[in-house]
Design an enzyme around this catalytic site. Structure first.
Site, PDB file in Angstrom:
ATOM      1  N   SER A 213       0.657  -1.306   0.043  1.00 23.22           N
ATOM      2  CA  SER A 213      -0.136  -0.004  -0.032  1.00 23.22           C
ATOM      3  C   SER A 213       0.660   1.303   0.103  1.00 23.22           C
ATOM      4  O   SER A 213       0.355   2.163   0.498  1.00 23.22           O
ATOM      5  CB  SER A 213      -1.127   0.048   1.226  1.00 23.22           C
ATOM      6  OG  SER A 213      -1.722  -1.205   1.081  1.00 23.22           O
ATOM      7  N   ARG A 214       2.072   1.275  -0.621  1.00 31.41           N
ATOM      8  CA  ARG A 214       2.682   2.159  -0.667  1.00 31.41           C
ATOM      9  C   ARG A 214       3.489   3.013   0.677  1.00 31.41           C
ATOM     10  O   ARG A 214       4.104   3.849   0.781  1.00 31.41           O
ATOM     11  CB  ARG A 214       2.228   3.477  -1.457  1.00 31.41           C
ATOM     12  CG  ARG A 214       2.163   3.023  -2.906  1.00 31.41           C
ATOM     13  CD  ARG A 214       3.444   2.552  -3.666  1.00 31.41           C
ATOM     14  NE  ARG A 214       3.064   2.378  -5.094  1.00 31.41           N
ATOM     15  CZ  ARG A 214       2.844   1.286  -5.631  1.00 31.41           C
ATOM     16  NH1 ARG A 214       2.723   0.035  -4.928  1.00 31.41           N
ATOM     17  NH2 ARG A 214       2.471   0.996  -7.008  1.00 31.41           N
ATOM     18  N   LEU A 215       3.454   2.100   1.837  1.00 26.94           N
ATOM     19  CA  LEU A 215       3.662   2.662   3.186  1.00 26.94           C
ATOM     20  C   LEU A 215       5.123   2.004   3.412  1.00 26.94           C
ATOM     21  O   LEU A 215       5.356   1.331   4.400  1.00 26.94           O
ATOM     22  CB  LEU A 215       2.694   1.975   4.171  1.00 26.94           C
ATOM     23  CG  LEU A 215       1.287   2.488   3.927  1.00 26.94           C
ATOM     24  CD1 LEU A 215       0.346   1.817   5.267  1.00 26.94           C
ATOM     25  CD2 LEU A 215       1.206   3.895   4.128  1.00 26.94           C
TER      26      LEU A 215
END
Length: 241
Positions: A213-215
């Site tokens: 999730s691009r975290l």
């Protein structure tokens, strides 16, 4: 993972729609070495031989992990970048070798500020470096030059790197250099005066580890400009993804 490309016509914008999900072992403060150079060597060892480096089971090897994007700029600040090969990480910085008359060398001589970027697709890791460049000594440059394959040593003499050249000029120069140094495969080829190494001494190093999730996990080392109370050379902080 899914990806697609859309193009509605020859004159239309080409759009790349991708949804790659990254999943790497979490990067935590407790796993970081106080020195970014030591931490980089740990990651590089894992990229070269994940089993020997104790990486998580199933971690793939990285193809050519020594490839790095070198960013330089003119005295006026006009940037340029290209991929070169890392040859060594010593206790001070990152080493590579090139022609001192090339564009990158001329820019480093005029403006020693430089950047490096490593991207290891197979392991979803990146390393970003910002620092200043210094030339290696002639002894250091010659020692590496003599370790190169003979063809590469002859090529360093034949190529006036980054200059405009005729279609068959390089082949003619190679023949001239071969005649000059002889055909003995064990014969010595001197290191040209305009060829040698650079060391990028980092002031900032960031380690990036891809997460869902691009975290992503991001940690930045900043060199302390004044002595820290605890004697630490580097200040380490997590960055927002």
């Amino acid at each position: 993972m899914s990806s697609s490309i859309t193009n509605t016509g020859a004159s239309a914008a080409l759009k790349i729609l991708s949804h790659n999900q990254y999943k790497t072992p979490r990067l935590l403060p407790t796993s970081l070495d106080p020195s970014p150079l030591v931490q980089f060597n740990k990651w590089l060892s894992g990229a070269l031989d994940p089993v020997a480096a104790g990486e998580e089971e199933g971690t793939p090897k990285v193809h050519e992990p020594e490839a790095m994007t070198l960013g330089t700029a003119t005295k006026e600040g006009v940037p340029s970048s290209r991929v070169v090969l890392l040859k060594e990480v010593d206790p001070t910085g990152f080493l590579f070798f090139t022609n001192y008359s090339s564009r990158k060398s001329l820019e480093l001589a005029a403006n020693p500020n430089a950047s490096l970027a490593f991207y290891w697709r197979e392991t979803s890791r990146q390393v970003r470096v910002v620092g200043r460049a210094e030339k290696l000594t002639r002894a250091e440059s010659d020692a590496y030059f003599q370790s190169r394959p003979r063809g590469s040593r002859l090529g360093a003499w034949a190529s006036e790197q980054s200059t405009v050249i005729g279609e068959h000029t390089l082949e003619e120069r190679v023949k001239e250099i071969e005649q000059r140094f002889g055909t003995d495969p064990d014969g010595k080829v001197d290191c040209p005066e305009n060829w040698g190494g650079w060391r990028i001494i980092p002031d900032e190093v960031e380690f990036w580890s891809g997460q869902p999730s691009r975290l992503h996990d991001r940690f930045r080392y900043l060199r302390n400009k004044t002595p820290a109370a605890d004697g630490a050379v580097w200040n380490i902080n997590r960055l927002s993804p």
